[in-house]
Scaffold this motif. Structure first.
Motif, PDB file in Angstrom:
ATOM      1  N   GLU A   8       9.512 -17.279  10.238  1.00 49.86           N
ATOM      2  CA  GLU A   8      10.587 -17.987  10.937  1.00 49.86           C
ATOM      3  C   GLU A   8      11.631 -18.538   9.975  1.00 49.86           C
ATOM      4  OE1 GLU A   8       9.162 -20.853  13.741  1.00 49.86           O
ATOM      5  OE2 GLU A   8       7.717 -19.440  14.586  1.00 49.86           O
ATOM      6  N   LYS A   9      11.257 -18.783   8.726  1.00 45.88           N
ATOM      7  CA  LYS A   9      12.204 -19.321   7.746  1.00 45.88           C
ATOM      8  C   LYS A   9      13.353 -18.361   7.460  1.00 45.88           C
ATOM      9  CE  LYS A   9       8.830 -22.159   5.345  1.00 45.88           C
ATOM     10  NZ  LYS A   9       8.097 -22.377   4.091  1.00 45.88           N
ATOM     11  N   ASN A  10      13.027 -17.074   7.309  1.00 49.27           N
ATOM     12  CA  ASN A  10      14.085 -16.121   6.978  1.00 49.27           C
ATOM     13  C   ASN A  10      14.383 -15.143   8.107  1.00 49.27           C
ATOM     14  OD1 ASN A  10      12.055 -14.193   6.887  1.00 49.27           O
ATOM     15  ND2 ASN A  10      11.999 -14.110   4.655  1.00 49.27           N
ATOM     16  N   GLY A  11      13.636 -15.219   9.197  1.00 51.74           N
ATOM     17  CA  GLY A  11      13.898 -14.375  10.355  1.00 51.74           C
ATOM     18  C   GLY A  11      13.494 -12.924  10.188  1.00 51.74           C
ATOM     19  N   LEU A  12      12.596 -12.622   9.245  1.00 50.77           N
ATOM     20  CA  LEU A  12      12.177 -11.247   9.009  1.00 50.77           C
ATOM     21  C   LEU A  12      10.745 -11.013   9.456  1.00 50.77           C
ATOM     22  CD1 LEU A  12      13.592 -10.626   5.405  1.00 50.77           C
ATOM     23  CD2 LEU A  12      14.531  -9.816   7.566  1.00 50.77           C
ATOM     24  N   SER A  13      10.478  -9.794   9.928  1.00 49.78           N
ATOM     25  CA  SER A  13       9.120  -9.368  10.272  1.00 49.78           C
ATOM     26  C   SER A  13       8.576  -8.563   9.104  1.00 49.78           C
ATOM     27  CB  SER A  13       9.131  -8.485  11.515  1.00 49.78           C
ATOM     28  OG  SER A  13       9.588  -9.209  12.618  1.00 49.78           O
ATOM     29  N   TYR A  14       7.256  -8.660   8.897  1.00 50.73           N
ATOM     30  CA  TYR A  14       6.605  -7.948   7.812  1.00 50.73           C
ATOM     31  C   TYR A  14       5.429  -7.147   8.366  1.00 50.73           C
ATOM     32  CZ  TYR A  14       9.192 -11.127   4.775  1.00 50.73           C
ATOM     33  OH  TYR A  14      10.189 -11.813   4.139  1.00 50.73           O
ATOM     34  N   THR A  15       5.183  -5.976   7.768  1.00 47.03           N
ATOM     35  CA  THR A  15       4.054  -5.128   8.150  1.00 47.03           C
ATOM     36  C   THR A  15       3.149  -4.963   6.939  1.00 47.03           C
ATOM     37  OG1 THR A  15       5.445  -3.935   9.724  1.00 47.03           O
ATOM     38  CG2 THR A  15       3.394  -2.873   9.072  1.00 47.03           C
ATOM     39  N   LEU A  16       1.840  -5.005   7.176  1.00 47.52           N
ATOM     40  CA  LEU A  16       0.865  -4.856   6.107  1.00 47.52           C
ATOM     41  C   LEU A  16       0.771  -3.392   5.686  1.00 47.52           C
ATOM     42  CD1 LEU A  16      -1.319  -6.332   4.430  1.00 47.52           C
ATOM     43  CD2 LEU A  16      -2.944  -5.748   6.235  1.00 47.52           C
ATOM     44  N   HIS A  17       1.002  -3.141   4.394  1.00 51.57           N
ATOM     45  CA  HIS A  17       0.859  -1.817   3.803  1.00 51.57           C
ATOM     46  C   HIS A  17      -0.099  -1.967   2.630  1.00 51.57           C
ATOM     47  CE1 HIS A  17       4.145   0.132   6.010  1.00 51.57           C
ATOM     48  NE2 HIS A  17       4.769  -1.036   5.896  1.00 51.57           N
ATOM     49  N   GLY A  18      -1.334  -1.517   2.804  1.00 56.02           N
ATOM     50  CA  GLY A  18      -2.348  -1.718   1.764  1.00 56.02           C
ATOM     51  C   GLY A  18      -2.657  -3.195   1.662  1.00 56.02           C
ATOM     52  N   ASP A  19      -2.431  -3.776   0.489  1.00 60.29           N
ATOM     53  CA  ASP A  19      -2.689  -5.196   0.262  1.00 60.29           C
ATOM     54  C   ASP A  19      -1.428  -6.052   0.356  1.00 60.29           C
ATOM     55  OD1 ASP A  19      -5.353  -4.630  -0.208  1.00 60.29           O
ATOM     56  OD2 ASP A  19      -5.090  -4.452  -2.382  1.00 60.29           O
TER      57      ASP A  19
END
Length: 124
Positions: A8-19
């Protein structure tokens, strides 16, 4: 570990790739439409405010920011040129009498205004 997270701080979504969580970024294929002052602002941000530049790129707001700066600056330049032309006696009458002098004065005014704009607006 969750497959996807949202910051929520930067408004970006992240996806787990490996570790590692990598941001879900999309390339915007839209051609930029900003003008001279937008280009100057972009160059300044790249060279002197790289964190701000990267933030605008990552959030997809760079073109919007540059267009806004370009619009505001063009309006201010128009006003400043009119005011300085009046102060320096650059009139239509001068244009009719001595076109070269009129061009010289208008070019000087344009250079002064561009320098002033760069210092006051582009580098803020």
């Amino acid at each position: 570990m969750k497959k996807q997270i949202y910051d929520e701080k930067n408004g970006l979504s992240y996806t787990l790739h490996g570790d590692y969580y990598l941001p879900d970024l999309e390339i915007n294929e839209e051609e930029p439409t900003y003008g001279k002052y937008g280009i100057m602002r972009k160059q300044f941000l790249k060279e002197h405010r790289s964190a701000r530049y990267q933030y605008l790129v990552l959030t997809g707001k760079l073109t919007e920011h540059l267009n806004q700066v370009d619009k505001e600056v063009r309006e201010k330049v128009e006003i400043l040129v009119e005011q300085m032309a009046e102060q320096w006696g650059v009139t239509d009458e001068l244009k009719m009498q001595d076109q070269m002098e009129w061009v010289k004065r208008m070019n000087n005014i344009g250079s002064i205004v561009d320098n002033q704009i760069y210092i006051e607006i582009i580098t803020k």
